[in-house]
Design an enzyme around this catalytic site. Structure first.
Site, PDB file in Angstrom:
ATOM      1  CG  ASP A   1      -0.285   7.259  -0.729  1.00  0.00           C
ATOM      2  OD1 ASP A   1      -1.152   6.427  -1.053  1.00  0.00           O
ATOM      3  OD2 ASP A   1       0.536   7.723  -1.551  1.00  0.00           O
TER       4      ASP A   1
ATOM      5  CG  ASP B   1      -5.584   9.186  -5.634  1.00  0.00           C
ATOM      6  OD1 ASP B   1      -6.724   9.658  -5.783  1.00  0.00           O
ATOM      7  OD2 ASP B   1      -5.383   7.979  -5.458  1.00  0.00           O
TER       8      ASP B   1
END
Length: 376
Positions: free
Chosen positions: A271, A92
């Site tokens: 996720d 990320d």
């Protein structure tokens, strides 16, 4: 990166597909275990690979930037080599971590100034330097730097934030063109749709992101406290606009039920820290509902943790033994619960894929949602 759709469900928008990168195939829908600081908490890479068996895991740019820092990762040859993981990794951008430090950061057009949660030192993240950090980390899939808005969020703030995320996207793309890959494999960039829980903003953002023409797209700013029904409504709006021939990643989601409902809306990748974090607090997810293993009712239950036997821990240990480990605060308890939960999440997304291909996903999903909505 290449994405191939293998099957589409006739009664929902669920899809089964395959993503191929230089580190191998990812069969979708997929859940990605979160390896925040170059480790899926409490799990050896051997167990991760052989027992949980994900095609891809997630690393966190904010945490890896602070420790071990990019020079160490570069000397190691990137995150894959540093942590000895030869499958896919997604990072990320750090936007969410910076968002969650609301009292310790200042957001401006240039970027975000924030205070390290470790030693209080000041740092700045900009779209440009976050792209550089992600080049150094070397994940297979890297994310745009965005602002994640809180929930609830005032309309005008959400609108301003969304437009800034779009401007930041342009800066990410411009900088990536000038920043070559650091290692001997390619990286794929995903931009992120924002817009809080406002339908018109989500539509605008999804159009903008779709027009960027990236190889995959992400949906951010959900699972931040909004009711599940709002999350589903926003995901539906966005999936109707994002291109069908590109993978869609819903960031930070969610419970097993959230995952199945969002697969039905057309999401491919997920996720969440929930399976690992909840495991460390004694909560187990199963196909028949959730278990709080700390409850007294399990003290003399010598049946296996989960007779489905998805991972080795499920049949090797009893509920009574696992409860005992939590009672005495033994680290092994947290490890067993973590392996169980991650194994279950991976089983769930793989089972969803099988049912999408078989053509009976909707009936299976409805049965599973009912079953899993129980406290055992």
């Amino acid at each position: 990166m290449k994405f191939t759709r293998v099957a589409t469900d006739k009664e929902t928008k669920a899809r089964a597909g395959t993503i191929t990168t230089d580190h191998g195939k990812i069969e979708t829908p997929i859940f990605m275990p979160v390896g925040t600081v170059a480790s899926v908490k409490g799990v050896h890479q051997r167990e991760l690979k052989n027992d949980i068996n994900p095609d891809i895991i997630l690393g966190n740019t904010y945490h890896l930037y602070l420790r071990p820092q990019t020079p160490i990762l570069e000397q190691a040859g990137g995150l894959h080599k540093f942590m000895n993981w030869d499958r896919n990794i997604l990072t990320d951008s750090g936007g969410y971590q910076v968002y969650s430090m609301s009292s310790n950061r200042k957001i401006k057009e240039e970027g975000v100034k924030f205070k390290s949660h470790i030693d209080g030192s000041y740092h700045v993240f900009t779209p440009e330097n976050v792209m550089e950090v992600q080049r150094s980390i070397g994940a297979d899939i890297i994310m745009a730097f965005d602002e994640c808005t809180p929930y609830p969020c005032e309309y005008n703030y959400a609108k301003r934030s969304m437009h800034m995320t779009h401007r930041w996207l342009e800066r990410c793309l411009t900088h990536l063109k000038k920043t070559p890959f650091k290692y001997d494999y390619e990286q794929t960039f995903f931009p992120i749709v924002q817009g809080s829980c406002y339908k018109d903003l989500r539509e605008q953002s999804a159009e903008y992101i779709a027009n960027a023409g990236a190889e995959g797209n992400a949906i951010g700013g959900l699972s931040v406290g909004e009711p599940a029904e709002e999350m589903y409504a926003m995901t539906d709006v966005v999936c109707n606009i994002l291109p069908e021939d590109k993978p869609r990643y819903l960031m930070g989601v969610g419970t097993p039920i959230n995952i199945l409902e969002n697969i039905a809306l057309g999401v491919d990748m997920f996720d969440c820290v929930m399976p690992t974090r909840n495991a460390r607090n004694g909560m187990l997810f199963t196909a028949h509902g959730s278990i709080n293993i700390k409850n007294l009712k399990w003290a003399n239950d010598f049946s296996p943790i989960d007779d489905m036997g998805i991972t080795f821990v499920d049949t090797e240990y009893s509920k009574a033994y696992l409860r005992h480990l939590f009672t005495v605060n033994e680290l092994l308890g947290k490890q067993i619960a973590t392996i169980h939960n991650l194994g279950f999440y991976l089983w769930l997304t793989r089972e969803a894929r099988k049912h999408i291909i078989a053509g009976d996903f909707r009936a299976w999903k409805e049965k599973m949602v009912k079953q899993m909505d129980n406290r055992l």
